[in-house]
Design a protein around this motif. Structure first.
Motif, PDB file in Angstrom:
ATOM      1  N   ASP A   1       9.126  -0.231 -19.454  1.00 38.73           N
ATOM      2  CA  ASP A   1       8.154  -0.780 -20.407  1.00 38.73           C
ATOM      3  C   ASP A   1       8.370  -0.116 -21.762  1.00 38.73           C
ATOM      4  O   ASP A   1       8.084   1.080 -21.928  1.00 38.73           O
ATOM      5  CB  ASP A   1       6.732  -0.522 -19.906  1.00 38.73           C
TER       6      ASP A   1
ATOM      7  N   GLN B   1       4.277  -3.726 -15.313  1.00 41.85           N
ATOM      8  CA  GLN B   1       4.874  -5.044 -15.297  1.00 41.85           C
ATOM      9  C   GLN B   1       5.129  -5.457 -13.844  1.00 41.85           C
ATOM     10  O   GLN B   1       5.376  -4.612 -12.979  1.00 41.85           O
ATOM     11  CB  GLN B   1       6.187  -5.028 -16.084  1.00 41.85           C
ATOM     12  N   GLU B   2       5.055  -6.746 -13.609  1.00 40.71           N
ATOM     13  CA  GLU B   2       5.095  -7.228 -12.222  1.00 40.71           C
ATOM     14  C   GLU B   2       6.308  -6.705 -11.469  1.00 40.71           C
ATOM     15  O   GLU B   2       6.211  -6.288 -10.308  1.00 40.71           O
ATOM     16  CB  GLU B   2       5.081  -8.760 -12.203  1.00 40.71           C
TER      17      GLU B   2
END
Length: 500
Positions: A424, A447-448
């Motif tokens: 990220d 984040q997924e």
């Protein structure tokens, strides 16, 4: 250790009634109005489907050759896989149907565990997926590969395989008489001699092929053997035999067999595939390990729940990291441990009192005194537990680290946060440190693709890289509880199969 969740789809039928319109009254001079009526709604009859009983279970029919192959495999398999103890009677097969039912029972037990749903302790949140072996067994019979199918059923994990080998080793130890209990007395260290040292040498040599069994002198060689034993039992490797080491050495060999069998059962609760990227916590050993590409890349000490505040077994996924988290104190902890200190003392320790009267609660504000430290790793679960930082670092120096209220405290939460956020661009180490220094509470959503599965597991028996068995204490008593439930459930299912 991924979970497979199944849902039930509920069907609902709705009735719709059409209401007839009501005509306005007709009025004529000197004539009474006609009475107003409301037509009765017409309900259509809904046909009731005829009752169809569940079709009877059709069992495959074995050939004589298949039956001859299957019977000896089943006689040995339950014993080798830790589903039967030494001395338990071998299953009897009075006919082909009994043999088939015994095969299906064994398949369920070795693939997804012996326990029924009602046998699980509430803290055993890790549950096996439902498994019906009949379709695959029928196909194996059709293809004439029954033996190969049975051999493929156990968990496909090296951890399980090494336990199976350890089970055979410790059963041989039991068959040879086990080991003698060591007498209590003063600590034994280099320079000691006498009968207790001689007994210690014999005891160590039973498990350790490097140990020299003869002699009554405590020398450097014996100290090395003691250190190896202490490492196997998760004890401080001082080379001095004190009360803790003595207690571990005096656990009967038969109890170690039961411990191995209990841990083999827990492996059966896991799926046949695990996420390559995951975090595992061994609750009993209080250690966290990070896996990537199905290989361990990092490890750190942890602090897990003390007996009475057990850390549950579960599987979930870390979805966010809270920086500078406040601690919303559970009601039970507040009532038992904090409110008696008085409000002034609590405020001095950074607690905020929210609400009044019976509804008041405590929240510890973020900061250096916060019980959650600077990091909290959140994942959904029914136990309100999570991974978190702690200002109390002294516990990590201990070899017994069961001291929390159920959550998992981490020795190195900062590096773990950086690892999870490394992809990220908004949360690189400089940004993380700046947010921590500012002091505001922030929730950083992963984040997924960076959300990572987390497993809280209770391993008290496992093998190291060279196959040497390691044991930990059973602080929650779950091994003995599980062993008793396996034994009871095995007796119930064996009786049900043989009664048919």
């Amino acid at each position: 250790m991924t979970k497979v969740f199944s849902g039930r789809v509920a069907r609902r039928a709705a009735w719709t009634a059409a209401l007839a319109g009501i005509a306005a009254p007709v009025v004529a001079q000197q004539v009474a109005p006609a009475p107003q009526t409301t037509p009765t709604p017409t309900l259509q009859a809904v046909p009731v489907p005829p009752f169809v009983p569940n079709p009877p279970v059709v069992l495959p029919v074995l050939t004589a050759a298949q039956a001859a192959e299957l019977a000896p495999i089943l006689n040995e398999a339950g014993f080798a896989q830790g589903l039967r103890r030494v001395g338990d009677p071998a299953p009897g097969f009075k006919d082909s149907e009994t043999l088939v039912r015994a095969a299906l029972d064994y398949a369920r037990a070795v693939h997804s565990g012996r326990l029924a749903e009602s046998d699980f302790d509430p803290n055993w949140g890790l549950r096996p997926a439902a498994y019906d072996p009949l379709p695959a067994f029928a196909e194996a019979v059709k293809q004439n590969r029954v033996g190969a199918w049975l051999r493929d059923l156990p968990p496909p994990w090296a951890g399980y395989d090494t336990l199976q080998k350890g089970l055979a080793t410790y059963r041989k130890i039991v068959a040879a008489g086990g080991w003698q209990k060591l007498a209590a007395g003063p600590d034994l260290a280099v320079g000691a001699s006498g009968a207790r040292v001689a007994a210690l040498r014999k005891r160590l040599a039973v498990e350790d092929p490097q140990a020299i069994a003869t002699g009554d002198k405590f020398d450097a060689e014996l100290k090395d053997a003691v250190v190896r034993a202490q490492r196997r039992y998760g004890l401080n490797p001082t080379g001095v035999v004190s009360s803790g080491t003595l207690a571990a050495l005096n656990v009967p060999a038969q109890d170690r067999v039961g411990q191995i069998m209990a841990n083999m059962e827990r492996w059966r609760w896991l799926p046949s595939e695990l996420p390559a990227k995951r975090i595992q916590v061994n609750i009993a050993a209080a250690v966290l390990t990070v896996f990537e590409g199905d290989a361990p890349i990092a490890s750190m000490k942890a602090v897990t729940g003390r007996p009475g505040n057990e850390t549950p077994m579960l599987q979930s996924k870390i979805h966010s990291i809270v920086l500078n988290p406040p601690w919303n104190v559970p009601t039970g902890i507040a009532a038992k441990e904090l409110w008696p200190k008085g409000e002034a003392a609590l405020k001095a320790q950074g607690y905020k009192i929210i609400g009044t009267g019976a509804n008041r609660r405590l929240q510890q504000q973020p900061g250096p005194k916060s019980a959650l430290g600077r990091y909290k790793f959140d994942f959904p679960n029914n136990y309100a537990v999570y991974l978190h930082d702690t200002p109390s670092q002294s516990t990590f120096a201990s070899f017994s680290r069961l001291a929390s209220h159920g959550c998992v405290r981490l020795e190195k939460p900062g590096p773990l946060a950086q690892l999870l956020l490394r992809n990220d661009p908004n949360w690189q180490p400089d940004q993380i440190n700046a947010a921590l220094a500012k002091g505001d509470t922030l929730r950083v959503t992963l984040q997924e693709q960076d959300q990572v599965s987390v497993y809280l597991l209770y391993w008290t028996a496992f093998a190291n890289a060279n196959g040497t068995m390691n044991f930990r204490g059973d602080p929650y008593g779950w091994d003995k509880d599980l062993a008793a439930k396996i034994e009871k459930r095995s007796a119930i299912t064996a009786a049900a199969v043989s009664a048919r």
